[in-house]
Design an enzyme around this catalytic site. Structure first.
Site, mmCIF file in Angstrom:
data_model
loop_
_atom_site.group_PDB
_atom_site.id
_atom_site.type_symbol
_atom_site.label_atom_id
_atom_site.label_comp_id
_atom_site.label_asym_id
_atom_site.label_seq_id
_atom_site.Cartn_x
_atom_site.Cartn_y
_atom_site.Cartn_z
ATOM 1 C CB ALA A 36 3.287 24.957 46.847
ATOM 2 C CG ASN A 39 3.459 19.562 48.367
ATOM 3 O OD1 ASN A 39 3.893 18.570 47.789
ATOM 4 N ND2 ASN A 39 4.258 20.528 48.810
ATOM 5 C CE1 TYR A 106 21.153 22.528 39.860
ATOM 6 C CE2 TYR A 106 19.927 21.808 41.800
ATOM 7 C CZ TYR A 106 21.124 22.118 41.191
ATOM 8 O OH TYR A 106 22.292 22.013 41.897
ATOM 9 C CG ASN A 167 3.021 28.820 48.625
ATOM 10 O OD1 ASN A 167 3.596 28.507 49.657
ATOM 11 N ND2 ASN A 167 2.109 28.056 48.058
ATOM 12 C CE LYS A 228 -0.862 30.289 55.416
ATOM 13 N NZ LYS A 228 -0.254 29.721 54.224
ATOM 14 N N GLY A 230 1.703 30.493 62.655
ATOM 15 C CA GLY A 230 2.630 29.443 63.070
ATOM 16 C C GLY A 230 1.980 28.492 64.057
ATOM 17 C CB ALA A 260 3.532 23.215 57.600
ATOM 18 N N GLY A 261 2.227 24.727 55.155
ATOM 19 C CA GLY A 261 1.291 25.736 54.637
ATOM 20 C C GLY A 261 0.336 25.117 53.623
ATOM 21 C CG ASP A 262 1.912 23.491 50.171
ATOM 22 O OD1 ASP A 262 1.687 24.694 49.943
ATOM 23 O OD2 ASP A 262 2.994 22.937 49.885
#
Ligand code: KDG
Length: 319
Positions: A36, A39, A106, A167, A228, A230, A260-262
């Site tokens: 995140a 990004n 992982y 997040n 946010k 959406g 999208a959030g980032d």
């Protein structure tokens, strides 16, 4: 030296190429880069701003790939350490025709999870105007949480503006209660808090944007909360009680919602760096989020300044 700084775990994303297949049935993967906060760094750099990314990778092929890619994206690597005892984290991700893709990490005992707090003493904040903090890094290990808290304190002591995106990654926390308490405590240290409505529901029990904003505005350092909502955009409330909603953009075909959030965070931060008013910054957040969902990777939809301008022209809006 950079305008923005962030801390996080880079992930090599092995993205499925087989549409709507369960992860255990996927035969072909494409290697991409994610994480995140990375990004956010990539998008900030693409919009022409300088950024340093604090992290640790393994002395392995994935670590080498990550470092090379980060440099190619013009993101600063001054604070990326190498650990020769632990491997670089990675994730497998579904390709879906609708909804959010399933992912599997992982990253337990990854190199980043062993990034110790000594790094914080080496960080030069003299030119840093914004720091982007997110709830993922403190979730990956106790060591990472200590490093994260020490950095947060240094940012506050040096009057660096901070954004915080919860997040939520429930699979990384020992329990939902620990996640809720830790994230809410960390949020109170940030100037701008960026929760989503679904996160609000989990973290403070309401999906009403104003109630979520009021909850986070109680934070000691918090001046503004941007919730946010959406595709409808984002709801803003500040310490003075001012509230408004900034509309979102309609996207005809969503390819992958990840990133999208980032995109929203980096849109807000980059616009504030350019001294735009908060309303314009939130609009840019919505725009970058809308561009990102139209691409398969975690950060490949983030625009250059020219692409952002073209998007606004197409949508007939001015920033
Ligand atoms: O950083 C993470 O935890 C990820 O899951 C990788 C993705 O790039 C990230 O979720 C996007 O926000």
């Amino acid at each position: 030296m950079s305008e923005v700084i962030t801390i996080g775990e880079p992930l090599v994303i092995l993205a499925s190429k087989d549409m709507d297949k369960k992860l255990e049935d996927v035969k072909t993967f494409q290697r991409l880069l994610g994480g995140a906060e990375l990004n956010v760094s990539i998008g900030i750099s693409r919009l022409g701003h300088s950024v340093q990314y604090i992290s640790q990778v393994g002395d392995d092929p994935f670590g080498k790939y990550v470092k090379k890619e980060i440099s190619e994206h013009n993101v600063g690597t001054d604070y990326i350490l190498e650990d020769n005892e632990h491997w670089t984290g990675h994730q497998i991700k579904q390709l879906v025709s609708k909804g959010d893709p399933d992912t599997f990490n992982y990253r337990k005992n990854s190199a980043a999870s062993y990034l110790t707090s000594e790094i914080v003493d080496k960080i030069d904040l003299s030119d840093v105007k914004f720091a982007h903090m997110s709830g993922i890094f403190p979730a990956i290990s106790e060591t990472a949480e200590n490093t994260f808290r020490k950095l947060f304190k240094k940012l506050i002591d040096n009057n660096v503006k901070t954004t915080f995106d919860p997040n939520l990654r429930p699979q990384l926390w020992s329990s939902e209660e620990v996640m809720r308490e830790t994230i809410n405590n960390l949020a109170s240290m940030a100037n701008i808090v960026l929760p989503g409505i679904n996160e609000g529901k989990i973290l403070m029990g309401s999906s009403d944007p104003e109630k979520i904003a009021d909850f986070y505005l109680k934070g000691e350092q918090t001046e503004t909360v941007i919730v946010k909502v959406g595709p409808d955009g984002a709801f803003v409330k500040n310490k003075n009680g001012e509230t408004y909603t900034v509309h979102g953009f309609k996207v005809d075909h969503v390819v992958d919602t990840v990133g999208a959030g980032d995109g929203f965070a980096l849109g807000v931060i980059s616009a504030l760096l350019e001294n735009k008013p908060l309303k314009s910054a939130v609009l840019r957040g919505n725009a970058v989020g809308a561009l990102q969902v139209q691409t398969p990777g975690d950060n490949d939809g983030y625009p250059t300044p020219e692409e952002l301008k073209a998007f606004y022209e197409k949508e007939s809006v001015a920033e």
